[in-house]
Design a protein around this motif. Structure first.
Motif, PDB file in Angstrom:
ATOM      1  N   ASP A   1       0.804  -1.221   0.000  1.00  0.00           N
ATOM      2  CA  ASP A   1       0.000   0.000   0.000  1.00  0.00           C
ATOM      3  C   ASP A   1       0.840   1.275   0.000  1.00  0.00           C
ATOM      4  OD1 ASP A   1      -2.287  -1.546   0.072  1.00  0.00           O
ATOM      5  OD2 ASP A   1      -2.429  -1.505   2.260  1.00  0.00           O
ATOM      6  N   VAL A   2       2.152   1.139   0.057  1.00  0.00           N
ATOM      7  CA  VAL A   2       3.024   2.323   0.068  1.00  0.00           C
ATOM      8  C   VAL A   2       3.232   2.810  -1.362  1.00  0.00           C
ATOM      9  CG1 VAL A   2       5.294   3.233   0.663  1.00  0.00           C
ATOM     10  CG2 VAL A   2       4.175   1.590   2.178  1.00  0.00           C
ATOM     11  N   MET A   3       2.612   3.932  -1.672  1.00  0.00           N
ATOM     12  CA  MET A   3       2.728   4.499  -3.012  1.00  0.00           C
ATOM     13  C   MET A   3       4.028   5.286  -3.172  1.00  0.00           C
ATOM     14  SD  MET A   3      -0.054   6.922  -4.917  1.00  0.00           S
ATOM     15  CE  MET A   3       0.656   8.540  -5.054  1.00  0.00           C
ATOM     16  N   TYR A   4       4.477   5.881  -2.079  1.00  0.00           N
ATOM     17  CA  TYR A   4       5.694   6.707  -2.107  1.00  0.00           C
ATOM     18  C   TYR A   4       6.359   6.629  -0.745  1.00  0.00           C
ATOM     19  CZ  TYR A   4       8.533  10.902  -1.566  1.00  0.00           C
ATOM     20  OH  TYR A   4       9.565  11.770  -1.284  1.00  0.00           O
ATOM     21  N   ASN A   5       7.682   6.577  -0.739  1.00  0.00           N
ATOM     22  CA  ASN A   5       8.432   6.666   0.513  1.00  0.00           C
ATOM     23  C   ASN A   5       9.798   7.274   0.268  1.00  0.00           C
ATOM     24  OD1 ASN A   5       9.125   5.910   3.416  1.00  0.00           O
ATOM     25  ND2 ASN A   5      10.746   4.871   2.291  1.00  0.00           N
ATOM     26  N   ASN A   6      10.222   8.090   1.206  1.00  0.00           N
ATOM     27  CA  ASN A   6      11.597   8.550   1.234  1.00  0.00           C
ATOM     28  C   ASN A   6      12.029   8.581   2.683  1.00  0.00           C
ATOM     29  OD1 ASN A   6      14.109  10.068   0.891  1.00  0.00           O
ATOM     30  ND2 ASN A   6      13.312  10.495  -1.146  1.00  0.00           N
ATOM     31  N   THR A   7      13.194   8.014   2.972  1.00  0.00           N
ATOM     32  CA  THR A   7      13.705   7.986   4.340  1.00  0.00           C
ATOM     33  C   THR A   7      14.605   9.188   4.555  1.00  0.00           C
ATOM     34  OG1 THR A   7      13.647   5.574   4.292  1.00  0.00           O
ATOM     35  CG2 THR A   7      14.919   6.605   6.047  1.00  0.00           C
ATOM     36  N   VAL A   8      14.374   9.904   5.631  1.00  0.00           N
ATOM     37  CA  VAL A   8      15.179  11.088   5.943  1.00  0.00           C
ATOM     38  C   VAL A   8      15.707  10.978   7.366  1.00  0.00           C
ATOM     39  CG1 VAL A   8      13.905  12.555   4.338  1.00  0.00           C
ATOM     40  CG2 VAL A   8      13.209  12.458   6.727  1.00  0.00           C
ATOM     41  N   TRP A   9      16.819  11.656   7.598  1.00  0.00           N
ATOM     42  CA  TRP A   9      17.421  11.744   8.930  1.00  0.00           C
ATOM     43  C   TRP A   9      17.370  13.211   9.343  1.00  0.00           C
ATOM     44  CZ3 TRP A   9      18.433   8.211   5.340  1.00  0.00           C
ATOM     45  CH2 TRP A   9      18.653   6.887   5.745  1.00  0.00           C
ATOM     46  N   VAL A  10      16.736  13.489  10.479  1.00  0.00           N
ATOM     47  CA  VAL A  10      16.518  14.857  10.938  1.00  0.00           C
ATOM     48  C   VAL A  10      17.321  15.088  12.220  1.00  0.00           C
ATOM     49  CG1 VAL A  10      14.804  16.539  11.714  1.00  0.00           C
ATOM     50  CG2 VAL A  10      14.192  14.858   9.957  1.00  0.00           C
ATOM     51  N   ARG A  11      18.133  16.124  12.223  1.00  0.00           N
ATOM     52  CA  ARG A  11      18.966  16.455  13.381  1.00  0.00           C
ATOM     53  C   ARG A  11      18.270  17.541  14.210  1.00  0.00           C
ATOM     54  NH1 ARG A  11      24.630  16.001  13.753  1.00  0.00           N
ATOM     55  NH2 ARG A  11      24.270  14.107  12.486  1.00  0.00           N
ATOM     56  N   MET A  12      18.008  17.225  15.467  1.00  0.00           N
ATOM     57  CA  MET A  12      17.400  18.180  16.395  1.00  0.00           C
ATOM     58  C   MET A  12      18.461  18.738  17.339  1.00  0.00           C
ATOM     59  SD  MET A  12      13.907  16.283  17.706  1.00  0.00           S
ATOM     60  CE  MET A  12      13.687  17.482  19.039  1.00  0.00           C
ATOM     61  N   ASP A  13      18.498  20.054  17.477  1.00  0.00           N
ATOM     62  CA  ASP A  13      19.311  20.707  18.501  1.00  0.00           C
ATOM     63  C   ASP A  13      18.352  21.112  19.609  1.00  0.00           C
ATOM     64  OD1 ASP A  13      20.770  22.466  20.125  1.00  0.00           O
ATOM     65  OD2 ASP A  13      22.016  23.143  18.460  1.00  0.00           O
ATOM     66  N   LEU A  14      18.453  20.457  20.762  1.00  0.00           N
ATOM     67  CA  LEU A  14      17.499  20.672  21.837  1.00  0.00           C
ATOM     68  C   LEU A  14      17.623  22.043  22.490  1.00  0.00           C
ATOM     69  CD1 LEU A  14      17.703  17.111  23.430  1.00  0.00           C
ATOM     70  CD2 LEU A  14      15.812  18.045  22.085  1.00  0.00           C
ATOM     71  N   ARG A  15      18.664  22.798  22.127  1.00  0.00           N
ATOM     72  CA  ARG A  15      18.820  24.148  22.670  1.00  0.00           C
ATOM     73  C   ARG A  15      18.000  25.163  21.883  1.00  0.00           C
ATOM     74  NH1 ARG A  15      25.114  24.646  21.951  1.00  0.00           N
ATOM     75  NH2 ARG A  15      24.329  24.071  19.879  1.00  0.00           N
ATOM     76  N   GLU A  16      17.531  24.806  20.689  1.00  0.00           N
ATOM     77  CA  GLU A  16      16.726  25.725  19.890  1.00  0.00           C
ATOM     78  C   GLU A  16      15.398  25.997  20.589  1.00  0.00           C
ATOM     79  OE1 GLU A  16      16.277  24.841  15.776  1.00  0.00           O
ATOM     80  OE2 GLU A  16      18.372  24.218  15.527  1.00  0.00           O
TER      81      GLU A  16
END
Length: 290
Positions: free
Chosen positions: A43-58
């Motif tokens: 059922d997955v028509m589209y997928n892209n895997t991403v890596w998101v970097r969080m800075d917890l000081r923001e």
């Protein structure tokens, strides 16, 4: 005239249960077994895997990093209590040993500054204790084991970098886009090391974090400074996308991070990260309009 309204309301209440029944299937058919909401691979028509970097000081991320309720503290406490086991990397295949976790969280050269008396008192021993390799502890009546960092360990508020791996997929059957977090990695900032290079502490299954650590844990709080009555559980905060972060990698044949693709040009890398984010949002908008 009230009966139809009552029926609609009742249906909305039970529809999630029906959805689980309708879309229930074996893990082998799932796009990812590590997803909280599993989607059938077909059922997955589209997928892209991403890596998101969080800075917890923001500023936008500060509610995840409130004093004594830092998300890093919640996670580390869970490891020390023996209710959560880390992985070596975000493939979520190989578990990390407690010894390796201890070594990773240890301040470089900390033992060198301890006297023989300190060592005899156990200050140089970074074992978490307990009856087995993982401490054998459990969450107390207050929702979690409160373990202070040892004298040779980094404090949780030193560890302000998180990296999320997530699938951004469109489910053709449910006609909706999912931001499907797979893992959360804790990263010790390079400024704490002589080399200046960030160090990966450990990676955790997001599904395990939600089920074993966040849910029903009063310590796992996203802090609302404007109205504490609106504090949220960390699982809800992630579900509502209450964080901000920079895309540092997207799936590509060479598995390169964005900065590597653009030869270490940080300014260009940031621009391309934002451009890629905008393209994903535009693609999602096009899916809805079509």
């Amino acid at each position: 005239m009230k009966k139809p309204l009552i029926f609609v309301y009742f249906f909305l209440l039970i529809s999630p249960v029906f959805a689980q029944m309708e879309f229930g299937f074996d893990d082998k058919d799932a796009f990812s077994p590590h997803s909280i909401r599993q989607v059938r691979r077909a059922d997955v028509m589209y997928n892209n895997t991403v890596w998101v970097r969080m800075d917890l000081r923001e500023k936008q991320n500060e509610p995840f990093f409130a004093a004594n309720s830092e998300i890093t503290k919640i996670i580390i406490d869970a490891v020390k209590a023996g209710v959560l086991r880390p992985y070596k990397n975000d493939s979520l295949i190989t578990r990390m040993s407690i010894q390796e976790f201890n070594d990773n969280i240890k301040i470089p050269g900390a033992d060198e500054g301890l006297t023989d008396e300190d060592l005899a008192m156990g200050f140089g021993d970074s074992d978490f204790g307990g009856g087995d390799d993982w401490g054998g502890g459990d969450w107390g009546s207050e929702g979690g084991a409160e373990e202070d960092a040892g004298p040779d360990e980094f404090f949780p508020n030193n560890i302000y970098i998180l990296e999320l791996k997530e699938h951004r997929m469109f489910d053709r059957k449910r006609s909706r886009m999912y931001y499907d977090i797979q893992s959360i990695k804790l990263i010790i900032p390079g400024e704490l090391y002589p080399t200046g290079i960030n160090k990966e502490l450990a990676t955790f299954s997001y599904k395990e974090l939600v089920s074993n650590v966040f849910v029903d844990n009063p310590a796992a709080v996203w802090y609302n400074a404007k109205n504490t009555a609106e504090n949220k559980n960390l699982a809800d905060a992630f579900e509502l996308r209450q964080f901000t972060g920079k895309i540092v990698k997207y799936s590509n044949p060479k598995d390169n991070v964005i900065d590597d693709i653009y030869k270490g040009n940080l300014k260009l890398g940031l621009a391309k990260s934002q451009e890629y984010e905008h393209r994903l949002l535009e693609y999602e908008s096009d899916l809805w309009s079509n």
